[in-house]
Design a protein around this motif. Structure first.
Motif, mmCIF file in Angstrom:
data_model
loop_
_atom_site.group_PDB
_atom_site.id
_atom_site.type_symbol
_atom_site.label_atom_id
_atom_site.label_comp_id
_atom_site.label_asym_id
_atom_site.label_seq_id
_atom_site.Cartn_x
_atom_site.Cartn_y
_atom_site.Cartn_z
ATOM 1 N N ASN A 177 0.817 -1.214 0.000
ATOM 2 C CA ASN A 177 0.000 0.000 0.000
ATOM 3 C C ASN A 177 0.850 1.263 0.000
ATOM 4 O O ASN A 177 0.445 2.289 -0.539
ATOM 5 N N ARG A 178 2.014 1.210 0.643
ATOM 6 C CA ARG A 178 2.862 2.394 0.735
ATOM 7 C C ARG A 178 4.328 1.951 0.793
ATOM 8 O O ARG A 178 4.624 0.873 1.305
ATOM 9 N N PRO A 179 5.246 2.765 0.274
ATOM 10 C CA PRO A 179 6.660 2.408 0.388
ATOM 11 C C PRO A 179 7.110 2.524 1.844
ATOM 12 O O PRO A 179 6.920 3.554 2.476
ATOM 13 N N LEU A 180 7.673 1.465 2.376
ATOM 14 C CA LEU A 180 8.167 1.479 3.743
ATOM 15 C C LEU A 180 9.500 2.227 3.809
ATOM 16 O O LEU A 180 10.173 2.410 2.780
ATOM 17 N N PRO A 181 9.908 2.656 5.001
ATOM 18 C CA PRO A 181 11.146 3.462 5.106
ATOM 19 C C PRO A 181 12.363 2.828 4.460
ATOM 20 O O PRO A 181 13.156 3.513 3.812
ATOM 21 N N TYR A 182 12.513 1.500 4.614
ATOM 22 C CA TYR A 182 13.717 0.887 4.037
ATOM 23 C C TYR A 182 13.674 0.923 2.512
ATOM 24 O O TYR A 182 14.719 1.057 1.847
ATOM 25 N N GLU A 183 12.470 0.819 1.910
ATOM 26 C CA GLU A 183 12.388 0.904 0.455
ATOM 27 C C GLU A 183 12.755 2.307 -0.023
ATOM 28 O O GLU A 183 13.458 2.463 -1.035
ATOM 29 N N LEU A 184 12.301 3.319 0.691
ATOM 30 C CA LEU A 184 12.652 4.688 0.311
ATOM 31 C C LEU A 184 14.149 4.918 0.424
ATOM 32 O O LEU A 184 14.752 5.599 -0.414
ATOM 33 N N ARG A 185 14.780 4.350 1.456
ATOM 34 C CA ARG A 185 16.238 4.503 1.606
ATOM 35 C C ARG A 185 16.973 3.842 0.445
ATOM 36 O O ARG A 185 17.936 4.392 -0.089
#
Length: 403
Positions: A152-160
């Motif tokens: 549903n949403r990019p998690l923090p590790y994916e954004l990093r």
């Protein structure tokens, strides 16, 4: 000097198709590491070579779609074989000019490791996440869909991880804005789903003056349950011309009780029962999609492609592995008025089709929603040009922030 190949890492049927279309636009050899299945979309490319082992999952790549999916995949060796794929991808990247990930956060982790170990540029194509999945999603809804949290949403590790990539492409303008607010210079260049929609493969010879109802049971095993319901709904709609876009062998057709299948050729068959005859067309999804006035679908990308053509889609949940109740809710948020989810009952489906055909304003509203939320084609040539630049070594070689 022969240009270095590009390594594609993808994890799903639609993702493989996007990767293969990108690879076809490049003047380079192709290495491909499909993380789910065999990556058959790549097999027809000249000088294409699969890297590493094949992971065949009972869930079809949806281990977190339900607890039974996860259990069956773990029994099939999900953990051990997946770790082996990480090693295979890292070895494959050593001879590549660039690493291209087409897929979700998991695929991005595999690609990031392979690229970092070998000091190769990384490009991420994220065709799954959309900021539109978050529309109207409150805390209660989030808790109900915990198994789909990272979808549903990019998690923090994916954004990093995405911040470390040399280029990131997303599926719609809303997602571009969402990523950029979080420090990821993502780009929206067009709809991946519409880029891989095939041209009409052949003429369907449907009767003139009758609405065409496209039936889309999908490429996953949901079809074993959903096709029967679709056929019985079609039998309640004598005023339409139903056509099934069938992607599987004829031997896998699961008919309702009392129905028969008449196979005319490798590409055409007719299902008969309850006073109806329904055409099944293999290898003609592009033709069926463009002929449709309304669709009933239990598919992921195919439902989105019909919506992107302005065709209203009616859906119903199955027991999986893909088109579960949670998946249907998520796709409903993505497509808005372009998708109507109803009970998995032939009468409910037939009533929904009739409701759309009898109300032009509703059909127009659905068409506008689909066209706007999916967006136009045009991303793949832009991404291919970016890959060529990266594979030639024209990219920042600073180490970037720590992951």
């Amino acid at each position: 000097m022969t240009p270095a190949p590009v390594l594609f890492i993808s994890n799903g049927t639609a993702e493989d198709l996007i990767g293969a279309r990108l690879a076809a636009l490049l003047g380079r050899r192709t290495l491909y590491a499909p993380l789910v299945g065999e990556g058959r979309a790549y097999a027809g490319l000249p000088e294409a070579r699969r890297v590493g082992r094949v992971l065949r999952l009972p869930s079809g790549g949806f281990p977190f779609g339900s607890l039974p999916n996860l259990r069956s995949d773990l029994r099939a060796g999900l953990i051990g074989e997946s770790l082996g794929q990480w090693r295979d991808a890292a070895r494959g990247a050593s001879g590549a000019g660039a690493v291209v990930v087409v897929g979700d956060a998991y695929a991005l982790m595999v690609g990031t490791l392979a690229a970092r170990i070998n000091r190769r540029p990384l490009l991420h194509v994220q065709p799954l996440l959309s900021a539109q999945y978050l529309e109207g999603l409150d805390l209660r809804g989030t808790l109900r869909e915990l198994n789909a949290l990272g979808a549903n949403r990019p998690l923090p590790y994916e954004l990093r991880l995405a911040r470390r990539a040399q280029a990131v492409f997303v599926r719609d303008a809303a997602t571009q804005a969402y990523y950029r607010r979080r420090g990821v210079p993502a780009r929206f260049a067009g709809s991946f789903a519409m880029d891989v929609l095939p041209a009409p493969e052949r003429e369907l010879h449907v009767p003139a003056g009758r609405p065409v109802l496209a039936l889309l049971p999908g490429s996953r095993d949901d079809h074993r349950e959903s096709l029967s319901t679709m056929l019985r709904a079609a039998a309640l709609l004598p005023q339409v011309t139903p056509v099934v876009a069938w992607p599987h062998p004829w031997a896998t057709v699961a008919l309702p009780s009392g129905w028969t299948l008449e196979v005319a050729s490798d590409t055409e068959a007719t299902a008969r029962g309850e006073g109806a005859g329904v055409s099944l067309q293999r290898g003609a999804f592009g033709a069926v999609a463009r002929a449709a006035d309304v669709a009933i679908g239990t598919a992921g990308t195919a439902n989105e492609q019909l919506a992107g053509l302005g065709v209203p889609v009616i859906a119903f949940a199955t027991r999986g592995p893909q088109y579960t109740a949670g998946f249907a809710r998520r796709q409903g948020r993505l497509l808005g008025a372009a998708l109507q989810v109803v009970d998995a009952h032939p009468a409910a489906l037939a009533a929904a089709v009739n409701g759309l055909l009898e109300d032009p304003s509703r059909r127009a509203q659905a068409a506008v929603a689909g066209l706007g939320r999916i967006g136009p084609a045009g991303a793949l040539p832009v991404i291919a040009a970016e890959i060529e630049v990266l594979a030639e070594g024209v990219w920042p070689r600073h180490p970037g922030p720590a992951v």
